[in-house]
Design an enzyme around this catalytic site. Structure first.
Site, mmCIF file in Angstrom:
data_model
loop_
_atom_site.group_PDB
_atom_site.id
_atom_site.type_symbol
_atom_site.label_atom_id
_atom_site.label_comp_id
_atom_site.label_asym_id
_atom_site.label_seq_id
_atom_site.Cartn_x
_atom_site.Cartn_y
_atom_site.Cartn_z
ATOM 1 N N HIS A 12 0.965 -1.035 0.254
ATOM 2 C CA HIS A 12 -0.159 -0.033 0.076
ATOM 3 C C HIS A 12 0.655 1.271 -0.083
ATOM 4 O O HIS A 12 0.189 2.410 -0.696
ATOM 5 C CB HIS A 12 -1.264 -0.042 1.158
ATOM 6 C CG HIS A 12 -1.986 -1.316 1.403
ATOM 7 N ND1 HIS A 12 -2.523 -1.824 1.926
ATOM 8 C CD2 HIS A 12 -2.365 -1.314 0.165
ATOM 9 C CE1 HIS A 12 -3.567 -2.610 1.779
ATOM 10 N NE2 HIS A 12 -3.529 -2.981 0.800
ATOM 11 N N HIS A 47 -8.302 -8.004 -7.643
ATOM 12 C CA HIS A 47 -8.081 -8.608 -6.649
ATOM 13 C C HIS A 47 -8.423 -7.733 -5.591
ATOM 14 O O HIS A 47 -7.563 -7.186 -4.782
ATOM 15 C CB HIS A 47 -7.036 -9.427 -6.358
ATOM 16 C CG HIS A 47 -6.884 -10.379 -7.376
ATOM 17 N ND1 HIS A 47 -6.246 -10.175 -8.530
ATOM 18 C CD2 HIS A 47 -7.435 -12.143 -7.430
ATOM 19 C CE1 HIS A 47 -7.149 -11.372 -9.735
ATOM 20 N NE2 HIS A 47 -6.617 -12.599 -8.749
ATOM 21 N N ASP A 60 -14.760 -12.135 -11.909
ATOM 22 C CA ASP A 60 -13.380 -12.506 -12.105
ATOM 23 C C ASP A 60 -12.120 -11.737 -12.584
ATOM 24 O O ASP A 60 -12.567 -11.207 -13.497
ATOM 25 C CB ASP A 60 -12.981 -14.461 -12.612
ATOM 26 C CG ASP A 60 -11.399 -14.188 -12.908
ATOM 27 O OD1 ASP A 60 -10.680 -14.345 -12.556
ATOM 28 O OD2 ASP A 60 -11.656 -16.061 -13.406
ATOM 29 N N ASP A 118 -3.429 -8.321 -6.604
ATOM 30 C CA ASP A 118 -2.621 -8.520 -5.802
ATOM 31 C C ASP A 118 -3.262 -9.985 -5.887
ATOM 32 O O ASP A 118 -4.163 -10.146 -4.952
ATOM 33 C CB ASP A 118 -3.006 -7.906 -5.146
ATOM 34 C CG ASP A 118 -2.302 -7.624 -3.485
ATOM 35 O OD1 ASP A 118 -2.140 -9.212 -3.160
ATOM 36 O OD2 ASP A 118 -3.172 -6.933 -2.927
HETATM 37 C C1 LIG Z 1 -5.060 -10.984 -1.528
HETATM 38 S S1 LIG Z 1 -6.298 -10.367 -1.240
HETATM 39 C C2 LIG Z 1 -6.751 -8.639 -1.514
HETATM 40 C C3 LIG Z 1 -5.795 -7.582 -0.800
HETATM 41 C C4 LIG Z 1 -6.428 -6.429 -1.482
HETATM 42 N N1 LIG Z 1 -5.626 -6.270 -2.808
HETATM 43 C C5 LIG Z 1 -6.053 -5.275 -0.264
HETATM 44 O O1 LIG Z 1 -4.655 -5.281 -0.592
HETATM 45 O O2 LIG Z 1 -6.737 -4.702 0.655
HETATM 46 C C6 LIG Z 1 -7.159 -11.059 -2.094
HETATM 47 C C7 LIG Z 1 -8.058 -11.402 -2.567
HETATM 48 O O3 LIG Z 1 -8.430 -11.515 -4.350
HETATM 49 C C8 LIG Z 1 -10.026 -12.904 -4.311
HETATM 50 N N2 LIG Z 1 -10.426 -13.546 -5.462
HETATM 51 C C9 LIG Z 1 -9.487 -14.956 -5.442
HETATM 52 N N3 LIG Z 1 -9.786 -15.134 -7.196
HETATM 53 C C10 LIG Z 1 -10.082 -13.652 -7.359
HETATM 54 C C11 LIG Z 1 -10.353 -13.623 -9.374
HETATM 55 N N4 LIG Z 1 -9.900 -14.819 -9.992
HETATM 56 N N5 LIG Z 1 -10.890 -12.189 -8.985
HETATM 57 C C12 LIG Z 1 -10.836 -11.660 -8.304
HETATM 58 N N6 LIG Z 1 -11.170 -11.232 -7.083
HETATM 59 C C13 LIG Z 1 -10.353 -12.974 -6.394
HETATM 60 C C14 LIG Z 1 -9.750 -13.091 -3.203
HETATM 61 O O4 LIG Z 1 -11.986 -13.542 -2.797
HETATM 62 C C15 LIG Z 1 -9.571 -12.023 -1.785
HETATM 63 O O5 LIG Z 1 -10.090 -11.075 -1.404
#
Ligand SMILES: C[S@@+](CC[C@H](N)C(=O)[O-])C[C@H]1O[C@@H](n2cnc3c(N)ncnc32)[C@H](O)[C@@H]1O
Length: 284
Positions: free
Chosen positions: A18, A41, A145, A166
Protein backbone atom coordinates in the site's frame (compact mmCIF):
# COMPACT_ATOMS: atom_id res chain seq x y z
CA UNK A 1 -11.41 -19.78 -2.80
CA UNK A 2 -10.35 -20.22 0.79
CA UNK A 3 -8.18 -17.15 1.13
CA UNK A 4 -9.56 -14.40 3.40
CA UNK A 5 -7.54 -11.25 3.57
CA UNK A 6 -9.06 -10.33 6.96
CA UNK A 7 -6.45 -12.62 8.60
CA UNK A 8 -3.58 -10.69 7.05
CA UNK A 9 -4.80 -7.10 6.73
CA UNK A 10 -2.23 -4.55 7.82
CA UNK A 11 0.63 -7.04 7.94
CA UNK A 12 4.13 -6.20 6.68
CA UNK A 13 3.22 -7.20 3.12
CA UNK A 14 0.17 -4.90 3.10
CA UNK A 15 2.25 -2.02 4.42
CA UNK A 16 4.83 -2.47 1.67
CA UNK A 17 2.17 -2.92 -1.06
CA UNK A 18 0.00 0.00 0.00
CA UNK A 19 2.95 2.35 0.53
CA UNK A 20 4.11 1.64 -3.05
CA UNK A 21 0.52 1.90 -4.37
CA UNK A 22 0.17 5.34 -2.80
CA UNK A 23 3.41 6.55 -4.43
CA UNK A 24 2.11 5.41 -7.85
CA UNK A 25 -1.19 7.24 -7.36
CA UNK A 26 0.54 10.40 -6.15
CA UNK A 27 2.60 10.37 -9.32
CA UNK A 28 -0.53 10.11 -11.49
CA UNK A 29 -1.88 13.19 -9.69
CA UNK A 30 0.96 15.33 -10.99
CA UNK A 31 -1.12 15.89 -14.14
CA UNK A 32 -4.60 17.38 -14.08
CA UNK A 33 -6.00 14.80 -16.53
CA UNK A 34 -8.24 12.13 -14.99
CA UNK A 35 -6.96 8.60 -14.40
CA UNK A 36 -8.45 5.24 -13.44
CA UNK A 37 -7.18 2.59 -11.05
CA UNK A 38 -8.24 -0.98 -11.85
CA UNK A 39 -7.88 -3.19 -8.75
CA UNK A 40 -8.33 -6.76 -10.00
CA UNK A 41 -8.33 -8.56 -6.62
CA UNK A 42 -9.79 -5.94 -4.34
CA UNK A 43 -10.77 -7.68 -1.09
CA UNK A 44 -13.31 -6.06 1.25
CA UNK A 45 -11.77 -2.61 1.39
CA UNK A 46 -11.85 -2.06 5.15
CA UNK A 47 -10.67 -4.37 7.93
CA UNK A 48 -11.47 -4.35 11.64
CA UNK A 49 -8.23 -5.14 13.45
CA UNK A 50 -10.23 -6.10 16.58
CA UNK A 51 -12.24 -8.74 14.68
CA UNK A 52 -11.53 -12.41 15.37
CA UNK A 53 -9.64 -13.01 12.09
CA UNK A 54 -7.14 -10.20 12.70
CA UNK A 55 -6.73 -10.89 16.40
CA UNK A 56 -6.21 -14.60 15.74
CA UNK A 57 -3.07 -14.00 13.68
CA UNK A 58 -2.05 -10.62 15.14
CA UNK A 59 -0.10 -10.01 11.93
CA UNK A 60 -0.98 -6.30 11.88
CA UNK A 61 0.90 -5.84 15.15
CA UNK A 62 4.15 -6.45 13.24
CA UNK A 63 2.96 -4.38 10.30
CA UNK A 64 0.91 -1.21 10.42
CA UNK A 65 1.06 -0.99 14.25
CA UNK A 66 4.85 -0.78 14.15
CA UNK A 67 4.74 1.91 11.50
CA UNK A 68 2.15 4.00 13.35
CA UNK A 69 4.31 3.85 16.49
CA UNK A 70 7.58 4.68 14.72
CA UNK A 71 9.35 8.03 14.75
CA UNK A 72 9.58 8.75 11.03
CA UNK A 73 12.38 10.86 9.60
CA UNK A 74 10.98 13.87 7.70
CA UNK A 75 11.86 12.55 4.22
CA UNK A 76 10.30 9.16 5.02
CA UNK A 77 7.24 10.80 6.60
CA UNK A 78 6.76 12.87 3.43
CA UNK A 79 6.82 9.76 1.22
CA UNK A 80 4.51 7.80 3.53
CA UNK A 81 2.17 10.75 4.12
CA UNK A 82 -0.48 9.88 1.51
CA UNK A 83 -0.63 6.21 2.59
CA UNK A 84 -0.75 7.02 6.30
CA UNK A 85 -3.43 9.65 5.72
CA UNK A 86 -5.63 6.86 4.33
CA UNK A 87 -5.02 4.85 7.52
CA UNK A 88 -5.70 7.88 9.74
CA UNK A 89 -8.90 8.71 7.87
CA UNK A 90 -10.38 5.40 9.09
CA UNK A 91 -9.21 6.04 12.64
CA UNK A 92 -10.17 9.62 13.39
CA UNK A 93 -9.77 9.24 17.17
CA UNK A 94 -6.09 8.32 16.71
CA UNK A 95 -6.49 4.72 17.94
CA UNK A 96 -5.54 2.13 15.31
CA UNK A 97 -8.68 0.00 14.90
CA UNK A 98 -9.46 -0.14 11.17
CA UNK A 99 -7.13 -0.80 8.27
CA UNK A 100 -7.84 0.29 4.67
CA UNK A 101 -7.52 -2.31 1.95
CA UNK A 102 -6.20 -1.31 -1.46
CA UNK A 103 -9.55 0.09 -2.73
CA UNK A 104 -9.83 2.36 0.32
CA UNK A 105 -6.22 3.53 0.06
CA UNK A 106 -6.86 4.33 -3.59
CA UNK A 107 -10.22 5.98 -2.99
CA UNK A 108 -8.77 8.20 -0.28
CA UNK A 109 -6.21 9.53 -2.75
CA UNK A 110 -8.45 10.07 -5.79
CA UNK A 111 -9.38 13.57 -6.93
CA UNK A 112 -12.91 14.31 -8.12
CA UNK A 113 -12.05 13.54 -11.76
CA UNK A 114 -10.45 10.14 -11.03
CA UNK A 115 -12.11 6.71 -10.89
CA UNK A 116 -11.63 3.28 -9.36
CA UNK A 117 -12.84 -0.06 -10.76
CA UNK A 118 -12.58 -2.78 -8.12
CA UNK A 119 -13.03 -6.45 -9.02
CA UNK A 120 -13.65 -9.10 -6.38
CA UNK A 121 -14.73 -12.67 -7.10
CA UNK A 122 -15.72 -13.91 -3.63
CA UNK A 123 -19.50 -13.19 -3.53
CA UNK A 124 -19.62 -12.24 0.14
CA UNK A 125 -16.49 -10.08 -0.08
CA UNK A 126 -17.80 -8.37 -3.20
CA UNK A 127 -21.02 -7.57 -1.35
CA UNK A 128 -19.10 -6.15 1.60
CA UNK A 129 -17.03 -4.02 -0.77
CA UNK A 130 -20.16 -2.80 -2.55
CA UNK A 131 -21.54 -1.68 0.81
CA UNK A 132 -18.32 0.22 1.62
CA UNK A 133 -18.66 2.24 -1.59
CA UNK A 134 -22.45 2.43 -1.82
CA UNK A 135 -23.48 5.71 -3.44
CA UNK A 136 -19.91 6.63 -4.39
CA UNK A 137 -20.06 7.52 -8.08
CA UNK A 138 -16.25 7.46 -8.42
CA UNK A 139 -16.02 3.78 -7.53
CA UNK A 140 -17.38 0.81 -9.43
CA UNK A 141 -17.33 -2.53 -7.61
CA UNK A 142 -17.56 -5.46 -10.01
CA UNK A 143 -18.26 -8.94 -8.60
CA UNK A 144 -16.33 -10.84 -11.26
CA UNK A 145 -13.15 -12.79 -11.87
CA UNK A 146 -10.38 -10.18 -11.97
CA UNK A 147 -8.29 -12.21 -14.40
CA UNK A 148 -11.10 -12.58 -16.90
CA UNK A 149 -12.43 -9.07 -16.47
CA UNK A 150 -9.06 -7.34 -16.63
CA UNK A 151 -8.99 -7.53 -20.42
CA UNK A 152 -12.48 -6.07 -20.78
CA UNK A 153 -11.49 -3.05 -18.66
CA UNK A 154 -8.32 -2.21 -20.54
CA UNK A 155 -7.56 0.32 -21.73
CA UNK A 156 -9.79 2.47 -19.53
CA UNK A 157 -11.51 5.37 -21.24
CA UNK A 158 -9.32 7.84 -19.34
CA UNK A 159 -6.27 6.30 -21.11
CA UNK A 160 -4.22 7.03 -17.97
CA UNK A 161 -3.88 4.99 -14.87
CA UNK A 162 -2.81 1.96 -12.96
CA UNK A 163 -3.70 -1.72 -12.77
CA UNK A 164 -3.10 -3.31 -9.36
CA UNK A 165 -2.99 -7.11 -9.38
CA UNK A 166 -2.92 -8.74 -5.96
CA UNK A 167 -4.13 -12.37 -6.14
CA UNK A 168 -4.20 -14.71 -3.14
CA UNK A 169 -1.51 -17.11 -4.46
CA UNK A 170 -3.47 -20.07 -3.12
CA UNK A 171 -3.13 -22.17 -6.26
CA UNK A 172 0.00 -23.58 -7.83
CA UNK A 173 1.10 -21.97 -11.07
CA UNK A 174 0.21 -18.46 -9.90
CA UNK A 175 3.58 -17.00 -10.96
CA UNK A 176 3.14 -18.41 -14.48
CA UNK A 177 -0.42 -17.04 -14.60
CA UNK A 178 0.81 -13.62 -13.47
CA UNK A 179 3.34 -13.43 -16.30
CA UNK A 180 0.83 -14.61 -18.87
CA UNK A 181 -1.83 -12.11 -17.75
CA UNK A 182 0.69 -9.29 -17.66
CA UNK A 183 1.68 -10.03 -21.26
CA UNK A 184 -1.99 -10.04 -22.36
CA UNK A 185 -2.89 -6.88 -20.47
CA UNK A 186 0.18 -5.05 -21.77
CA UNK A 187 -0.75 -5.93 -25.34
CA UNK A 188 -4.16 -4.31 -24.81
CA UNK A 189 -2.80 -1.26 -23.02
CA UNK A 190 0.97 -0.67 -23.36
CA UNK A 191 0.70 2.82 -21.81
CA UNK A 192 -0.69 1.76 -18.42
CA UNK A 193 1.21 1.41 -15.18
CA UNK A 194 0.95 -2.13 -13.83
CA UNK A 195 1.73 -3.17 -10.25
CA UNK A 196 1.78 -6.93 -9.71
CA UNK A 197 2.28 -8.00 -6.09
CA UNK A 198 3.99 -11.33 -5.29
CA UNK A 199 4.87 -13.28 -2.14
CA UNK A 200 8.43 -14.33 -1.37
CA UNK A 201 8.61 -17.79 0.18
CA UNK A 202 10.79 -19.67 -2.23
CA UNK A 203 13.61 -17.51 -3.65
CA UNK A 204 14.22 -19.88 -6.58
CA UNK A 205 10.56 -19.58 -7.67
CA UNK A 206 10.85 -15.79 -7.54
CA UNK A 207 14.00 -15.91 -9.70
CA UNK A 208 12.19 -18.04 -12.28
CA UNK A 209 9.33 -15.51 -12.29
CA UNK A 210 11.78 -12.65 -12.87
CA UNK A 211 13.39 -14.56 -15.74
CA UNK A 212 9.99 -15.21 -17.28
CA UNK A 213 9.11 -11.51 -17.07
CA UNK A 214 12.43 -10.55 -18.64
CA UNK A 215 11.50 -12.69 -21.65
CA UNK A 216 8.14 -10.99 -22.29
CA UNK A 217 9.56 -8.21 -24.45
CA UNK A 218 8.02 -5.49 -22.25
CA UNK A 219 10.53 -2.62 -22.28
CA UNK A 220 10.21 -1.12 -18.77
CA UNK A 221 9.82 -3.42 -15.77
CA UNK A 222 11.07 -2.51 -12.32
CA UNK A 223 11.12 -5.11 -9.56
CA UNK A 224 11.03 -4.07 -5.93
CA UNK A 225 10.98 -6.20 -2.78
CA UNK A 226 11.14 -6.23 0.98
CA UNK A 227 12.33 -9.25 2.97
CA UNK A 228 11.63 -9.08 6.69
CA UNK A 229 14.00 -11.90 7.55
CA UNK A 230 16.78 -13.94 6.06
CA UNK A 231 15.77 -17.05 4.14
CA UNK A 232 15.81 -20.26 6.14
CA UNK A 233 14.36 -23.65 5.22
CA UNK A 234 10.65 -23.87 6.13
CA UNK A 235 10.45 -20.19 7.07
CA UNK A 236 7.17 -19.46 5.22
CA UNK A 237 6.46 -15.96 3.94
CA UNK A 238 9.70 -14.04 4.37
CA UNK A 239 8.85 -11.07 2.22
CA UNK A 240 6.99 -9.74 -0.75
CA UNK A 241 7.62 -7.86 -3.93
CA UNK A 242 5.96 -5.72 -6.57
CA UNK A 243 6.69 -5.82 -10.25
CA UNK A 244 6.02 -2.39 -11.74
CA UNK A 245 5.61 -1.96 -15.49
CA UNK A 246 6.06 1.60 -16.79
CA UNK A 247 7.12 2.90 -13.37
CA UNK A 248 7.09 6.66 -12.80
CA UNK A 249 10.56 8.09 -13.35
CA UNK A 250 10.50 9.24 -9.71
CA UNK A 251 9.78 5.82 -8.23
CA UNK A 252 13.20 4.28 -7.92
CA UNK A 253 14.61 7.29 -6.07
CA UNK A 254 11.62 7.35 -3.76
CA UNK A 255 11.98 3.66 -3.02
CA UNK A 256 15.67 4.09 -2.26
CA UNK A 257 14.55 6.22 0.73
CA UNK A 258 11.35 4.42 1.61
CA UNK A 259 12.34 0.76 1.50
CA UNK A 260 15.34 0.83 3.86
CA UNK A 261 13.17 2.74 6.34
CA UNK A 262 10.31 0.21 6.05
CA UNK A 263 12.85 -2.58 6.36
CA UNK A 264 14.02 -1.08 9.66
CA UNK A 265 10.49 -0.80 11.08
CA UNK A 266 9.18 -4.16 9.87
CA UNK A 267 12.16 -6.50 10.16
CA UNK A 268 11.94 -9.63 12.25
CA UNK A 269 15.64 -10.49 12.14
CA UNK A 270 18.96 -9.12 10.93
CA UNK A 271 18.64 -10.90 7.58
CA UNK A 272 15.99 -8.35 6.48
CA UNK A 273 16.71 -6.53 3.24
CA UNK A 274 15.05 -4.58 0.48
CA UNK A 275 15.85 -3.39 -3.01
CA UNK A 276 14.88 -2.51 -6.54
CA UNK A 277 16.21 -3.86 -9.80
CA UNK A 278 15.31 -3.40 -13.44
CA UNK A 279 14.04 -6.59 -15.01
CA UNK A 280 13.84 -4.83 -18.34
CA UNK A 281 14.97 -1.33 -19.11
CA UNK A 282 14.43 0.49 -22.35
CA UNK A 283 17.64 2.04 -23.64
CA UNK A 284 17.25 5.75 -24.36
C1 LIG B 1 -4.69 -10.61 -1.31
S1 LIG B 1 -6.41 -10.35 -1.30
C2 LIG B 1 -6.60 -8.72 -1.87
C3 LIG B 1 -6.20 -7.66 -0.93
C4 LIG B 1 -6.40 -6.26 -1.45
N1 LIG B 1 -5.85 -6.10 -2.79
C5 LIG B 1 -5.74 -5.26 -0.54
O1 LIG B 1 -4.57 -4.92 -0.77
O2 LIG B 1 -6.41 -4.79 0.40
C6 LIG B 1 -6.93 -11.26 -2.69
C7 LIG B 1 -8.44 -11.13 -2.96
O3 LIG B 1 -8.70 -11.68 -4.25
C8 LIG B 1 -9.97 -12.32 -4.22
N2 LIG B 1 -9.96 -13.22 -5.37
C9 LIG B 1 -9.50 -14.49 -5.49
N3 LIG B 1 -9.56 -14.92 -6.77
C10 LIG B 1 -10.06 -13.88 -7.48
C11 LIG B 1 -10.33 -13.67 -8.87
N4 LIG B 1 -10.10 -14.64 -9.76
N5 LIG B 1 -10.83 -12.49 -9.25
C12 LIG B 1 -11.05 -11.48 -8.35
N6 LIG B 1 -10.82 -11.63 -7.03
C13 LIG B 1 -10.33 -12.80 -6.61
C14 LIG B 1 -10.01 -12.96 -2.86
O4 LIG B 1 -11.35 -13.21 -2.48
C15 LIG B 1 -9.34 -11.89 -2.00
O5 LIG B 1 -10.30 -11.00 -1.48
Amino acid sequence: MNYRHAFHAGNFADVFKHAVLARLIEYLKRKEAAFRVVDTHAGIGRYDLQASEATRTGEWQDGIARLMNAELKPNVAALLGPYLSAVRALNPDGQLRFYPGSPSVTRHLLRKQDRLSALELHPQDAQTLQAVFAGDHQVRVIPLDGWLAMGAHLPPKEKRGLVLVDPPFEQSGEFERMAEHLANAYRRWPGGIYAFWYPIKDLAAVERYRDRLAGLGIPKILDTWLLIRGAAPESGLIGSGMVIVNPPFTLQDELSVLLPALCGYLQSDKGASSGTRWIAREQV
